[in-house]
Scaffold this motif. Structure first.
Motif, mmCIF file in Angstrom:
data_model
loop_
_atom_site.group_PDB
_atom_site.id
_atom_site.type_symbol
_atom_site.label_atom_id
_atom_site.label_comp_id
_atom_site.label_asym_id
_atom_site.label_seq_id
_atom_site.Cartn_x
_atom_site.Cartn_y
_atom_site.Cartn_z
ATOM 1 N N GLY A 131 0.791 -1.222 0.000
ATOM 2 C CA GLY A 131 0.000 0.000 0.000
ATOM 3 C C GLY A 131 0.823 1.272 0.000
ATOM 4 O O GLY A 131 0.273 2.369 0.142
ATOM 5 N N ALA A 132 2.138 1.130 -0.163
ATOM 6 C CA ALA A 132 3.010 2.308 -0.126
ATOM 7 C C ALA A 132 2.816 3.185 -1.355
ATOM 8 O O ALA A 132 2.640 2.685 -2.474
ATOM 9 C CB ALA A 132 4.466 1.872 -0.029
ATOM 10 N N LEU A 133 2.859 4.492 -1.150
ATOM 11 C CA LEU A 133 2.806 5.446 -2.253
ATOM 12 C C LEU A 133 4.232 5.851 -2.589
ATOM 13 O O LEU A 133 4.844 6.677 -1.920
ATOM 14 C CB LEU A 133 1.978 6.674 -1.841
ATOM 15 N N VAL A 134 4.794 5.224 -3.610
ATOM 16 C CA VAL A 134 6.195 5.438 -3.956
ATOM 17 C C VAL A 134 6.308 5.771 -5.439
ATOM 18 O O VAL A 134 5.437 5.429 -6.245
ATOM 19 C CB VAL A 134 7.042 4.186 -3.629
ATOM 20 N N PRO A 135 7.399 6.428 -5.830
ATOM 21 C CA PRO A 135 7.587 6.776 -7.247
ATOM 22 C C PRO A 135 8.127 5.599 -8.043
ATOM 23 O O PRO A 135 8.610 4.609 -7.492
ATOM 24 C CB PRO A 135 8.625 7.908 -7.169
ATOM 25 N N GLU A 136 8.052 5.726 -9.349
ATOM 26 C CA GLU A 136 8.754 4.784 -10.219
ATOM 27 C C GLU A 136 10.258 5.047 -10.082
ATOM 28 O O GLU A 136 10.660 6.171 -9.794
ATOM 29 C CB GLU A 136 8.325 4.995 -11.682
ATOM 30 N N PRO A 137 11.130 4.025 -10.270
ATOM 31 C CA PRO A 137 10.799 2.645 -10.667
ATOM 32 C C PRO A 137 10.469 1.728 -9.493
ATOM 33 O O PRO A 137 10.191 0.554 -9.700
ATOM 34 C CB PRO A 137 12.086 2.195 -11.355
ATOM 35 N N LEU A 138 10.494 2.265 -8.274
ATOM 36 C CA LEU A 138 10.221 1.415 -7.124
ATOM 37 C C LEU A 138 8.802 0.867 -7.155
ATOM 38 O O LEU A 138 8.555 -0.264 -6.739
ATOM 39 C CB LEU A 138 10.452 2.212 -5.833
ATOM 40 N N LEU A 139 7.867 1.654 -7.675
ATOM 41 C CA LEU A 139 6.480 1.208 -7.731
ATOM 42 C C LEU A 139 6.348 -0.085 -8.523
ATOM 43 O O LEU A 139 5.619 -1.008 -8.135
ATOM 44 C CB LEU A 139 5.604 2.306 -8.343
ATOM 45 N N SER A 140 7.065 -0.183 -9.627
ATOM 46 C CA SER A 140 7.000 -1.386 -10.465
ATOM 47 C C SER A 140 7.606 -2.597 -9.765
ATOM 48 O O SER A 140 7.262 -3.744 -10.080
ATOM 49 C CB SER A 140 7.739 -1.150 -11.782
ATOM 50 N N ALA A 141 8.519 -2.353 -8.820
ATOM 51 C CA ALA A 141 9.195 -3.448 -8.136
ATOM 52 C C ALA A 141 8.375 -4.016 -6.977
ATOM 53 O O ALA A 141 8.658 -5.116 -6.497
ATOM 54 C CB ALA A 141 10.549 -2.978 -7.614
ATOM 55 N N ILE A 142 7.355 -3.287 -6.530
ATOM 56 C CA ILE A 142 6.608 -3.717 -5.347
ATOM 57 C C ILE A 142 5.920 -5.068 -5.535
ATOM 58 O O ILE A 142 6.016 -5.939 -4.659
ATOM 59 C CB ILE A 142 5.617 -2.624 -4.912
#
Length: 227
Positions: free
Chosen positions: A170-181
């Motif tokens: 449920g974290a609100l993070v930017p790319e590219p980290l979002l794709s890694a979740i």
């Protein structure tokens, strides 16, 4: 502030101290080359937080040593290392390896029987961190160190695992980290019985939703998490 016990509350922010990290509930300052100060903004250091750190350390779990406590101030052994999240931001390709490490830390922690005085959630007698996610793991050269034990309780291991899933997914993070979740969460859950985790998910979402430090957007994201 003395290592021997609690002293009077000191007002105001520390002066001439290097700010190392700013969390939702507390700030961390460098005191010297060996120690850091974790200062709560709105409350004193919980007695159970100090006691549970000492308890898990006595069972060999990796976490910085408590040096002293006074009012809102907790003095800890200094560990100069990036967090797991910072390392992932630099290299998202490490998602699987870090997820497996985080799962191993959970498994190690849950083998420790909780002391009777530790507050309970649900059934079970394992020590639960309930905030064990990449921002609370320091990637030290000698091995990972887990920090921030303010939410620790005793209970069923799946409560802790589900809480981590809710926080990470449920974290609100930017790319590219979002794709890694999604990769991270799937790799993390491989270590555990997913149906058992799913049975504890609603309780984890409810705990997350009650966190006064979260924004409405973060709460909404937590409520959308599924496993």
């Amino acid at each position: 502030m003395t290592p021997s016990g609690r002293g009077p509350r000191r007002q105001g922010e520390p002066t001439r101290l290097e700010l190392l990290a700013r969390g939702r509930d507390a700030d961390v300052y460098a005191l010297d080359a060996m120690t850091v100060l974790r200062r709560y903004r709105r409350r004193d250091v919980p007695d159970e937080e100090v006691a549970v750190i000492r308890h898990v350390r006595s069972h060999g779990f990796p976490t910085p040593t408590v040096i002293g406590v006074s009012g809102p101030d907790l003095i800890l052994e200094r560990v100069d290392a990036p967090t797991m999240r910072e390392d992932l931001e630099r290299n998202p390709s490490r998602s699987r390896a870090h997820a497996e490490l985080l799962a191993e830390l959970h498994a190690r922690l849950h083998r420790i029987v909780a002391p009777e005085w530790l507050a309970r959630i649900g059934t079970g007698d394992a020590v639960l961190h309930l905030d064990l996610h990449p921002e609370n793991v320091l990637m030290a050269t000698g091995g990972p160190q887990v920090i921030d034990w303010a939410n620790a309780r005793q209970g069923h291991w799946a409560d802790d695992v589900a809480q981590t899933v809710v926080i990470v997914a449920g974290a609100l993070v930017p790319e590219p980290l979002l794709s890694a979740i999604p990769v991270f969460v799937d790799a993390f859950l491989e270590r555990f019985e997913r149906e058992e985790v799913r049975a504890h998910l609603d309780a984890a979402i409810a705990r997350r939703s009650r966190d006064v430090n979260l924004s409405p957007e973060e709460i909404a994201a937590a409520r959308r998490v599924r496993v």
